[in-house]
Design an enzyme around this catalytic site. Structure first.
Site, PDB file in Angstrom:
ATOM      1  N   HIS A 138      12.436   3.589   1.039  1.00  0.00           N
ATOM      2  CA  HIS A 138      13.124   3.763  -0.083  1.00  0.00           C
ATOM      3  C   HIS A 138      14.517   4.487  -0.188  1.00  0.00           C
ATOM      4  O   HIS A 138      14.719   5.378  -1.237  1.00  0.00           O
ATOM      5  CB  HIS A 138      12.119   4.075  -1.277  1.00  0.00           C
ATOM      6  CG  HIS A 138      11.035   3.245  -1.682  1.00  0.00           C
ATOM      7  ND1 HIS A 138      11.151   2.021  -1.469  1.00  0.00           N
ATOM      8  CD2 HIS A 138       9.604   3.453  -2.050  1.00  0.00           C
ATOM      9  CE1 HIS A 138       9.999   1.252  -1.698  1.00  0.00           C
ATOM     10  NE2 HIS A 138       9.078   2.344  -2.162  1.00  0.00           N
ATOM     11  N   HIS A 212      11.106  -0.660  -9.114  1.00  0.00           N
ATOM     12  CA  HIS A 212       9.651  -0.074  -8.773  1.00  0.00           C
ATOM     13  C   HIS A 212       8.873   0.509  -9.887  1.00  0.00           C
ATOM     14  O   HIS A 212       8.170   1.625  -9.742  1.00  0.00           O
ATOM     15  CB  HIS A 212       9.955   1.115  -7.776  1.00  0.00           C
ATOM     16  CG  HIS A 212       8.878   1.464  -6.781  1.00  0.00           C
ATOM     17  ND1 HIS A 212       7.467   1.751  -7.213  1.00  0.00           N
ATOM     18  CD2 HIS A 212       8.832   1.200  -5.433  1.00  0.00           C
ATOM     19  CE1 HIS A 212       6.819   2.035  -6.425  1.00  0.00           C
ATOM     20  NE2 HIS A 212       7.660   1.566  -5.069  1.00  0.00           N
ATOM     21  N   GLU A 347       7.892  -5.704  -6.513  1.00  0.00           N
ATOM     22  CA  GLU A 347       9.309  -5.471  -6.117  1.00  0.00           C
ATOM     23  C   GLU A 347      10.015  -6.517  -5.224  1.00  0.00           C
ATOM     24  O   GLU A 347       9.668  -6.725  -4.056  1.00  0.00           O
ATOM     25  CB  GLU A 347       9.139  -4.206  -5.090  1.00  0.00           C
ATOM     26  CG  GLU A 347       8.445  -3.087  -5.548  1.00  0.00           C
ATOM     27  CD  GLU A 347       7.838  -2.207  -4.493  1.00  0.00           C
ATOM     28  OE1 GLU A 347       8.732  -1.677  -3.719  1.00  0.00           O
ATOM     29  OE2 GLU A 347       6.512  -2.084  -4.487  1.00  0.00           O
TER      30      GLU A 347
HETATM   31  C1  GLA Z   1       6.179   1.134  -2.049  1.00  0.00           C
HETATM   32  C2  GLA Z   1       5.630   1.080  -0.712  1.00  0.00           C
HETATM   33  C3  GLA Z   1       4.298   1.512  -0.747  1.00  0.00           C
HETATM   34  C4  GLA Z   1       4.514   3.096  -1.467  1.00  0.00           C
HETATM   35  C5  GLA Z   1       5.127   2.955  -2.892  1.00  0.00           C
HETATM   36  C6  GLA Z   1       5.316   4.372  -3.297  1.00  0.00           C
HETATM   37  O1  GLA Z   1       5.507   0.106  -2.884  1.00  0.00           O
HETATM   38  O2  GLA Z   1       5.614  -0.171  -0.132  1.00  0.00           O
HETATM   39  O3  GLA Z   1       3.742   1.845   0.490  1.00  0.00           O
HETATM   40  O4  GLA Z   1       5.147   3.821  -0.681  1.00  0.00           O
HETATM   41  O5  GLA Z   1       6.357   2.122  -2.558  1.00  0.00           O
HETATM   42  O6  GLA Z   1       4.262   5.048  -3.243  1.00  0.00           O
END
Ligand code: GLA
Length: 383
Positions: A138, A212, A347
């Site tokens: 991220h 997110h 997402e």
């Molecule tokens: C995304 C990732 C997950 C987790 C979340 C945050 O969705 O794919 O594995 O890291 O972000 O916790």
């Protein structure tokens, strides 16, 4: 379609209804819906940030902060017309600053994982911070979810919009090229939170922006009874660190087949290696639609409230995450301790680790090109 949208925005700006820098000048043409803003606190370096509340003509409300582009709340009606917040998060900025698993966040420069925090572009290797097991996640230690965006509010014929701008400098978090990013949030007349991203660069780089929010359409409890439909014939299986192996695996006959609506909890406990690696669902589905075309990515129905959320996007993949890392330690809005699977994320994005997977759709952005991505979370009810 996308060009038209941008022309509409340009027309609104030229017609003099642009409210730059959040000056509260009244709009000459009363727009449908409203936008207001109030102070939401200060970042550790003392920068003041605001909470913007968008409201459409149906009373749907979205609260968005220009720190991290965070969606702080999203209030939509249930089957009885009662408004309720369907997102997880906090009431106060300081809680987001302290510890947030990306609640409501605007994710970039690269959403999801890049294996071992390394990728090669034009023969040069780039190294990113490793912040998720052995991988980069991220956008790094200070991704787009942790920066202050420059806000502008604007009235359009459809309703008010919040535009956020950020310039990510060359080398920031290890990525090449100065990236100029514009994100526009609006509420549509048919009750969608619409997010439009646009970016340009001055050097070849990689870009994968997404959103997110954690959703809970019931507004409480776990999300295991929510019924999910994903129009995807394949998904990208992962290794135990959640990096795709490169395979596009048919969903048929697996717990990853959501082509007909199925409760999240129906198969999540099955003895399946992929579910074990993810601790539940935390995978990218390859959505059945042409690359770049706006189309349906997911439909989620909560039988308790009657709320339906449809996710539409121009992106090729959808990361569906069933909140497997929530463990009750984040005490959120109204004192709700967010426990295991109390929220889920949808997402829309390019596939994880695309910079290292030549067979995945490209995430490379070059000077002169314009990156576009549109995401809609559209709400309705089913009786
Ligand atoms: C995304 C990732 C997950 C987790 C979340 C945050 O969705 O794919 O594995 O890291 O972000 O916790």
């Amino acid at each position: 379609m996308k060009t038209n949208q941008w022309l509409g925005i340009l027309a609104a700006a030229l017609s003099g209804v642009l409210l730059a820098g959040c000056q509260s000048t009244p709009s000459p043409t009363p727009a449908k819906g409203q936008i207001s803003h109030r102070p939401f606190g200060r970042t550790p370096d003392g920068t003041a940030v605001d909470l913007f509340t968008l409201r459409n003509a149906n009373g749907v409300e979205a609260g968005i902060c220009n720190y991290g582009g965070l969606v702080i709340f999203l209030k939509v009606p249930d089957r009885h017309g009662r408004l309720g917040d369907v997102t997880l998060g906090y009431d106060k900025l300081e809680d987001y600053l302290k510890d947030s698993p990306y609640f409501g966040a605007l994710i970039g420069r690269y959403g999801n994982r890049i294996a071992k925090g390394k990728f090669t572009l034009n023969g040069q290797e780039y190294t990113l911070a490793v912040n998720n097991g052995p991988n980069a996640l991220h956008g790094g230690l200070k991704g787009f979810d942790k920066v202050v965006w420059q806000p502008t509010i604007r009235a359009t014929r459809e309703g008010p919009e919040l535009e956020l701008n950020y310039v990510s400098r060359d080398g920031e978090e290890g990525y090449p090229g100065t990236l100029r990013v514009t994100t526009i949030y609006s509420l549509t007349p048919d009750n969608a939170l619409k997010i439009q991203y646009r970016a340009t660069t001055d050097k070849d780089t990689v870009v994968n922006l997404t959103h997110h929010s954690y959703f809970n359409l019931a507004g409480q409890g776990d999300i295991l009874n929510h019924q999910v439909m994903l129009p995807a014939d394949t998904f990208t299986p992962v290794d135990r660190t959640l990096i795709p192996t490169g395979e596009l695996r048919p969903v048929a006959g697996t717990p990853f087949d959501f082509r007909t609506p199925t409760a999240i909890g129906a198969r999540i406990g099955q003895d399946d290696e992929q579910l074990k690696f993810g601790g539940g669902y935390d995978h990218n589905w390859v959505i059945n639609k042409p690359l770049g075309q706006l189309g349906l990515m997911a439909r989620v129905y909560d039988p308790a409230s009657g709320r339906v959320m449809e996710v539409l996007s121009t992106e090729p993949g959808l990361q569906f995450y069933s909140g497997n890392f929530l463990d009750g330690k984040n005490i959120g809005k109204g004192g709700w301790a967010y426990k295991f699977r109390n929220g889920f994320c949808m997402e829309p994005q390019h596939y994880p680790n695309s910079p290292n997977q030549p067979n995945f759709p490209s995430v490379v952005l070059k000077p002169g090109q314009v990156y576009h991505n549109t995401i809609l979370y559209r709400f309705s009810v089913q009786k």
